[in-house]
Motif scaffolding. Sequence first.
Motif, PDB file in Angstrom:
ATOM      1  N   TYR A  20       0.852  -1.185   0.000  1.00 46.15           N
ATOM      2  CA  TYR A  20       0.000   0.000   0.000  1.00 46.15           C
ATOM      3  C   TYR A  20       0.885   1.231   0.000  1.00 46.15           C
ATOM      4  O   TYR A  20       1.841   1.317   0.773  1.00 46.15           O
ATOM      5  CB  TYR A  20      -0.897   0.002   1.244  1.00 46.15           C
ATOM      6  CG  TYR A  20      -1.661   1.294   1.442  1.00 46.15           C
ATOM      7  CD1 TYR A  20      -2.868   1.515   0.781  1.00 46.15           C
ATOM      8  CD2 TYR A  20      -1.177   2.295   2.280  1.00 46.15           C
ATOM      9  CE1 TYR A  20      -3.571   2.705   0.960  1.00 46.15           C
ATOM     10  CE2 TYR A  20      -1.871   3.476   2.465  1.00 46.15           C
ATOM     11  CZ  TYR A  20      -3.059   3.683   1.806  1.00 46.15           C
ATOM     12  OH  TYR A  20      -3.743   4.855   1.974  1.00 46.15           O
ATOM     13  N   VAL A  21       0.570   2.197  -0.870  1.00 50.17           N
ATOM     14  CA  VAL A  21       1.297   3.457  -0.924  1.00 50.17           C
ATOM     15  C   VAL A  21       0.262   4.574  -0.819  1.00 50.17           C
ATOM     16  O   VAL A  21      -0.551   4.771  -1.719  1.00 50.17           O
ATOM     17  CB  VAL A  21       2.098   3.601  -2.237  1.00 50.17           C
ATOM     18  CG1 VAL A  21       2.869   4.905  -2.254  1.00 50.17           C
ATOM     19  CG2 VAL A  21       3.047   2.424  -2.422  1.00 50.17           C
ATOM     20  N   GLY A  22       0.279   5.281   0.295  1.00 51.21           N
ATOM     21  CA  GLY A  22      -0.687   6.355   0.528  1.00 51.21           C
ATOM     22  C   GLY A  22      -0.590   7.451  -0.513  1.00 51.21           C
ATOM     23  O   GLY A  22       0.487   7.746  -1.033  1.00 51.21           O
ATOM     24  N   HIS A  66       5.418  10.432  -3.851  1.00 48.49           N
ATOM     25  CA  HIS A  66       5.976  11.696  -4.343  1.00 48.49           C
ATOM     26  C   HIS A  66       7.305  11.456  -5.061  1.00 48.49           C
ATOM     27  O   HIS A  66       7.547  11.997  -6.137  1.00 48.49           O
ATOM     28  CB  HIS A  66       6.163  12.672  -3.181  1.00 48.49           C
ATOM     29  CG  HIS A  66       6.886  13.924  -3.532  1.00 48.49           C
ATOM     30  ND1 HIS A  66       6.306  14.954  -4.243  1.00 48.49           N
ATOM     31  CD2 HIS A  66       8.159  14.301  -3.296  1.00 48.49           C
ATOM     32  CE1 HIS A  66       7.195  15.915  -4.420  1.00 48.49           C
ATOM     33  NE2 HIS A  66       8.322  15.552  -3.849  1.00 48.49           N
ATOM     34  N   LEU A  67       8.163  10.649  -4.478  1.00 46.32           N
ATOM     35  CA  LEU A  67       9.490  10.415  -5.027  1.00 46.32           C
ATOM     36  C   LEU A  67       9.477   9.523  -6.270  1.00 46.32           C
ATOM     37  O   LEU A  67      10.081   9.850  -7.285  1.00 46.32           O
ATOM     38  CB  LEU A  67      10.386   9.788  -3.957  1.00 46.32           C
ATOM     39  CG  LEU A  67      11.821   9.479  -4.351  1.00 46.32           C
ATOM     40  CD1 LEU A  67      12.565  10.752  -4.755  1.00 46.32           C
ATOM     41  CD2 LEU A  67      12.536   8.791  -3.194  1.00 46.32           C
ATOM     42  N   PHE A  68       8.775   8.386  -6.205  1.00 47.29           N
ATOM     43  CA  PHE A  68       8.837   7.396  -7.274  1.00 47.29           C
ATOM     44  C   PHE A  68       7.726   7.548  -8.313  1.00 47.29           C
ATOM     45  O   PHE A  68       7.779   6.923  -9.363  1.00 47.29           O
ATOM     46  CB  PHE A  68       8.815   5.981  -6.700  1.00 47.29           C
ATOM     47  CG  PHE A  68       9.949   5.722  -5.748  1.00 47.29           C
ATOM     48  CD1 PHE A  68      11.254   6.020  -6.081  1.00 47.29           C
ATOM     49  CD2 PHE A  68       9.702   5.187  -4.502  1.00 47.29           C
ATOM     50  CE1 PHE A  68      12.300   5.781  -5.207  1.00 47.29           C
ATOM     51  CE2 PHE A  68      10.739   4.937  -3.618  1.00 47.29           C
ATOM     52  CZ  PHE A  68      12.044   5.243  -3.960  1.00 47.29           C
ATOM     53  N   ASP A  85       2.749   6.293 -11.347  1.00 46.89           N
ATOM     54  CA  ASP A  85       2.775   5.027 -12.094  1.00 46.89           C
ATOM     55  C   ASP A  85       3.385   3.908 -11.263  1.00 46.89           C
ATOM     56  O   ASP A  85       2.897   2.787 -11.254  1.00 46.89           O
ATOM     57  CB  ASP A  85       3.534   5.169 -13.413  1.00 46.89           C
ATOM     58  CG  ASP A  85       2.789   6.014 -14.433  1.00 46.89           C
ATOM     59  OD1 ASP A  85       1.563   6.206 -14.265  1.00 46.89           O
ATOM     60  OD2 ASP A  85       3.424   6.483 -15.386  1.00 46.89           O
ATOM     61  N   TRP A  86       4.463   4.225 -10.565  1.00 43.86           N
ATOM     62  CA  TRP A  86       5.098   3.222  -9.704  1.00 43.86           C
ATOM     63  C   TRP A  86       4.134   2.792  -8.592  1.00 43.86           C
ATOM     64  O   TRP A  86       3.964   1.606  -8.335  1.00 43.86           O
ATOM     65  CB  TRP A  86       6.384   3.784  -9.089  1.00 43.86           C
ATOM     66  CG  TRP A  86       6.970   2.883  -8.057  1.00 43.86           C
ATOM     67  CD1 TRP A  86       7.763   1.797  -8.272  1.00 43.86           C
ATOM     68  CD2 TRP A  86       6.774   2.953  -6.636  1.00 43.86           C
ATOM     69  NE1 TRP A  86       8.075   1.192  -7.067  1.00 43.86           N
ATOM     70  CE2 TRP A  86       7.480   1.887  -6.068  1.00 43.86           C
ATOM     71  CE3 TRP A  86       6.067   3.825  -5.808  1.00 43.86           C
ATOM     72  CZ2 TRP A  86       7.502   1.670  -4.689  1.00 43.86           C
ATOM     73  CZ3 TRP A  86       6.086   3.607  -4.440  1.00 43.86           C
ATOM     74  CH2 TRP A  86       6.802   2.537  -3.897  1.00 43.86           C
ATOM     75  N   ALA A  87       3.502   3.765  -7.940  1.00 42.66           N
ATOM     76  CA  ALA A  87       2.635   3.464  -6.795  1.00 42.66           C
ATOM     77  C   ALA A  87       1.398   2.670  -7.186  1.00 42.66           C
ATOM     78  O   ALA A  87       0.859   1.932  -6.366  1.00 42.66           O
ATOM     79  CB  ALA A  87       2.220   4.766  -6.109  1.00 42.66           C
ATOM     80  N   THR A 124      11.200  -0.564  -4.289  1.00 43.83           N
ATOM     81  CA  THR A 124      11.711   0.736  -4.709  1.00 43.83           C
ATOM     82  C   THR A 124      12.585   0.539  -5.943  1.00 43.83           C
ATOM     83  O   THR A 124      13.191  -0.518  -6.116  1.00 43.83           O
ATOM     84  CB  THR A 124      12.498   1.420  -3.577  1.00 43.83           C
ATOM     85  OG1 THR A 124      13.551   0.574  -3.173  1.00 43.83           O
ATOM     86  CG2 THR A 124      11.604   1.735  -2.399  1.00 43.83           C
ATOM     87  N   PRO A 125      12.652   1.547  -6.815  1.00 41.16           N
ATOM     88  CA  PRO A 125      13.365   1.380  -8.083  1.00 41.16           C
ATOM     89  C   PRO A 125      14.886   1.218  -7.987  1.00 41.16           C
ATOM     90  O   PRO A 125      15.508   0.861  -8.967  1.00 41.16           O
ATOM     91  CB  PRO A 125      13.038   2.668  -8.849  1.00 41.16           C
ATOM     92  CG  PRO A 125      11.831   3.215  -8.203  1.00 41.16           C
ATOM     93  CD  PRO A 125      11.882   2.773  -6.774  1.00 41.16           C
ATOM     94  N   ASP A 126      15.471   1.455  -6.833  1.00 45.77           N
ATOM     95  CA  ASP A 126      16.922   1.377  -6.698  1.00 45.77           C
ATOM     96  C   ASP A 126      17.303   0.198  -5.799  1.00 45.77           C
ATOM     97  O   ASP A 126      17.035   0.212  -4.596  1.00 45.77           O
ATOM     98  CB  ASP A 126      17.445   2.678  -6.097  1.00 45.77           C
ATOM     99  CG  ASP A 126      18.956   2.759  -6.052  1.00 45.77           C
ATOM    100  OD1 ASP A 126      19.616   1.734  -5.794  1.00 45.77           O
ATOM    101  OD2 ASP A 126      19.499   3.855  -6.260  1.00 45.77           O
TER     102      ASP A 126
END
Length: 131
Positions: free
Chosen positions: A35-37, A44-46, A49-51, A60-62
């Motif tokens: 879950y990503v609020g 905000h960072l990723f 589309d990622w969330a 996480t992408p890294d």
Amino acid sequence: MSSSGLVSEKLREHMPYLSLCSDKLEGNGPPPIFYVGRRSSQRHLFGEDWAMQQGQELRTPDPDLEEASAAAYRAALEERPYYGYARTSIHMEDKVVDIAFERLIIALRPSPKSDRRFCAYFSVIQDLQQL
């Protein structure tokens, strides 16, 4: 989680700012995010589309950031809330982002007698610069 009654009213008001993840640590990385609020620092960072990825565990992408964050999740899952400050460079697609952030990770149970747990992640980005 809301439809199953697992989120208490006290937690509900904070949900937009949180990311939630499993309690299953795999290898050297943190647990997968489920879950990503909508107002969370990870969204905000990723990015949106990622969330909003469907049908897969979020990471996480890294990969380096994944590995570096695992110890904090382990501490939280050992029933010790984790609070820390970090400054790092994150590699996302073809760009590098320098970020400084504070984070709090807490292991929670849906109810006091539940065997199930999950981690709640809250962070505040202090500085963000694309290099």
